[in-house]
Design an enzyme around this catalytic site. Structure first.
Site, PDB file in Angstrom:
ATOM      1  N   ASP A  29       1.019  -1.256  -0.061  1.00 56.76           N
ATOM      2  CA  ASP A  29       0.038  -0.150   0.012  1.00 56.76           C
ATOM      3  C   ASP A  29       0.738   1.150   0.092  1.00 56.76           C
ATOM      4  OD1 ASP A  29       0.866  -0.381   2.660  1.00 56.76           O
ATOM      5  OD2 ASP A  29      -1.395  -0.301   3.529  1.00 56.76           O
ATOM      6  N   GLU A  57      -2.758  -3.060  -3.325  1.00 59.63           N
ATOM      7  CA  GLU A  57      -2.721  -4.175  -2.225  1.00 59.63           C
ATOM      8  C   GLU A  57      -3.878  -5.129  -2.659  1.00 59.63           C
ATOM      9  OE1 GLU A  57      -2.540  -2.923   1.760  1.00 59.63           O
ATOM     10  OE2 GLU A  57      -3.808  -4.351   2.203  1.00 59.63           O
ATOM     11  N   GLU A  98      -3.188  13.512  -2.106  1.00 62.13           N
ATOM     12  CA  GLU A  98      -2.937  12.459  -1.162  1.00 62.13           C
ATOM     13  C   GLU A  98      -3.889  11.299  -0.995  1.00 62.13           C
ATOM     14  OE1 GLU A  98      -0.989  11.217   1.268  1.00 62.13           O
ATOM     15  OE2 GLU A  98       0.583  12.446   0.364  1.00 62.13           O
ATOM     16  N   GLU A 108       3.085   5.797  -2.982  1.00 60.74           N
ATOM     17  CA  GLU A 108       4.125   6.690  -3.845  1.00 60.74           C
ATOM     18  C   GLU A 108       4.212   6.816  -5.442  1.00 60.74           C
ATOM     19  OE1 GLU A 108       5.542   8.704  -1.375  1.00 60.74           O
ATOM     20  OE2 GLU A 108       4.887   7.702   0.149  1.00 60.74           O
ATOM     21  N   HIS A 146       1.540   9.060  -6.641  1.00 59.59           N
ATOM     22  CA  HIS A 146       2.126  10.266  -6.587  1.00 59.59           C
ATOM     23  C   HIS A 146       2.764  10.686  -7.956  1.00 59.59           C
ATOM     24  CE1 HIS A 146       0.930  12.026  -2.777  1.00 59.59           C
ATOM     25  NE2 HIS A 146       1.653  11.201  -2.245  1.00 59.59           N
ATOM     26  N   GLU A 196      -0.419  -0.659   7.550  1.00 62.56           N
ATOM     27  CA  GLU A 196      -0.433  -2.012   8.599  1.00 62.56           C
ATOM     28  C   GLU A 196       0.798  -2.950   8.676  1.00 62.56           C
ATOM     29  OE1 GLU A 196      -2.469  -1.600   6.116  1.00 62.56           O
ATOM     30  OE2 GLU A 196      -2.306  -3.683   5.063  1.00 62.56           O
ATOM     31  N   ASP A 235      -6.651  -5.332   3.499  1.00 60.78           N
ATOM     32  CA  ASP A 235      -7.602  -4.818   4.290  1.00 60.78           C
ATOM     33  C   ASP A 235      -7.596  -2.988   4.099  1.00 60.78           C
ATOM     34  OD1 ASP A 235      -5.527  -2.987   5.330  1.00 60.78           O
ATOM     35  OD2 ASP A 235      -4.973  -4.543   6.613  1.00 60.78           O
ATOM     36  N   TYR A 244       0.132  20.463  -4.083  1.00 67.80           N
ATOM     37  CA  TYR A 244       0.253  19.947  -2.942  1.00 67.80           C
ATOM     38  C   TYR A 244      -0.221  20.817  -1.814  1.00 67.80           C
ATOM     39  CZ  TYR A 244       1.620  15.709  -0.050  1.00 67.80           C
ATOM     40  OH  TYR A 244       1.911  14.720   0.739  1.00 67.80           O
ATOM     41  N   ASP A 286       1.191  20.832   7.658  1.00 64.51           N
ATOM     42  CA  ASP A 286       1.084  19.544   6.826  1.00 64.51           C
ATOM     43  C   ASP A 286       0.472  20.125   5.244  1.00 64.51           C
ATOM     44  OD1 ASP A 286       1.176  17.040   5.849  1.00 64.51           O
ATOM     45  OD2 ASP A 286      -0.743  16.725   6.237  1.00 64.51           O
TER      46      ASP A 286
HETATM   47 ZN   LIG Z   1       1.512  10.873  -0.077  1.00 65.38          ZN
END
Ligand SMILES: [Zn+2]
Length: 294
Positions: A36, A75, A64, A41, A44, A89, A84, A55, A121
């Site tokens: 995941d 995944e 994001e 990445e 992106h 995780e 999941d 961003y 952020d």
């Molecule tokens: Zn990111």
């Protein structure tokens, strides 16, 4: 291209505009090379070369979120047995969730609980991503509930692959640098329409999943069509009966050039030629306006 073993005790991974770089984690976290996170990445990179969402603030939150969405979809594709709805995780501890963003301090509703309004952020790109993340979850598996705005929602599942296809088309065909959540909704519906057809179950679920996360209105989910009885070509003075086909419980308003025709509120409407003047048929400009009882 991917670089690993970056720095020491580095608990992060990133796309820098050209390549992906992964840290080894630390005593608590394993190397950040799970499916995941890798999918996150590399997405992106995809975003960089398509919508190129700026961003920061809402466009950054969408940026994001698309990375979380395709990280999760990858995944699911590559490891369905261990799949999941969490992010991270497999490195020791999850840090975001599609199915319950609130559990990690993120919002599951636009302007709802945990919606971030500060400047940190990049304007909360890793927080407000929770809104579209939850949209993706609801669209994939369905859900019934009441959101932070007090609106009751009911979303039918269309499966993660169909949901991902809609998100992918939205990101790569329609969205652009400064797209906001309202744009993400509008073009997700357009993308679903392209892929599955107008008023398809997928379009309805897409619309209702956005309603569930506080963006836009719900869609009732009835396909409407118009049929005719009688000849559609005739001498001046003739007419044709148009019948709108929708489910019971629907109210009708026939429009002409987008404006309601007084009294035209039955499922049928008799359209004729404009009297005396040019032989223009009204029926060419009649549209059905459908209002569903909620
Ligand atoms: Zn990111």
């Amino acid at each position: 291209m991917s670089y690993v073993h970056y720095s020491t005790n580095y608990v992060n991974a990133f796309w820098d505009g050209t390549r992906m770089t992964y840290g080894d984690g630390n005593a608590t976290y394993n190397p950040l090379t799970s499916l995941d996170i890798g999918g996150h990445e590399v997405t992106h990179g995809l975003t960089n070369f398509t919508a190129n969402l700026v961003y920061s603030y809402q466009s950054g939150a969408l940026n994001e979120s698309f990375s979380d969405i395709f990280g999760t979809a990858i995944e699911n594709y590559a490891s369905p047995a261990t799949f999941d709805w969490l992010i991270g995780e497999d490195i020791g501890a999850a840090f975001r969730s599609h199915s319950n963003p609130n559990a990690y301090g993120d919002p599951d509703c636009y302007l709802g609980t945990n919606w971030y309004t500060g400047t940190g952020d990049n304007g909360g790109v890793h927080t407000n991503s929770g809104v579209q993340n939850y949209w993706f979850y609801l669209l994939s598996v369905g859900g019934i509930g009441t959101n932070d705005l007090g609106n009751n929602y009911n979303v039918s599942a269309i499966g993660i692959n169909n949901a991902a296809a809609i998100a992918y088309r939205n990101l790569t065909v329609y969205l652009s640098q400064n797209s906001q959540y309202a744009d993400a909704r509008f073009y997700a519906i357009q993308a679903a329409t392209d892929l599955f057809g107008p008023c398809s179950p997928e379009v309805i679920a897409t619309t209702n999943a956005w309603y569930a996360v506080g963006v836009g209105s719900a869609q009732a989910g009835t396909a409407a069509s118009i049929s005719t009885s009688g000849a559609t070509t005739f001498c001046e003075g003739g007419n044709v009966t148009l019948t709108a086909n929708a489910i019971a419980g629907t109210t009708y308003q026939w429009n002409r050039n987008g404006s309601p025709i007084a009294g035209a509120t039955n499922s049928t409407y008799v359209a004729g030629q404009v009297a005396v003047t040019l032989a223009v048929l009204l029926l060419a400009v009649l549209l059905l306006h459908q209002t569903q009882h909620q």
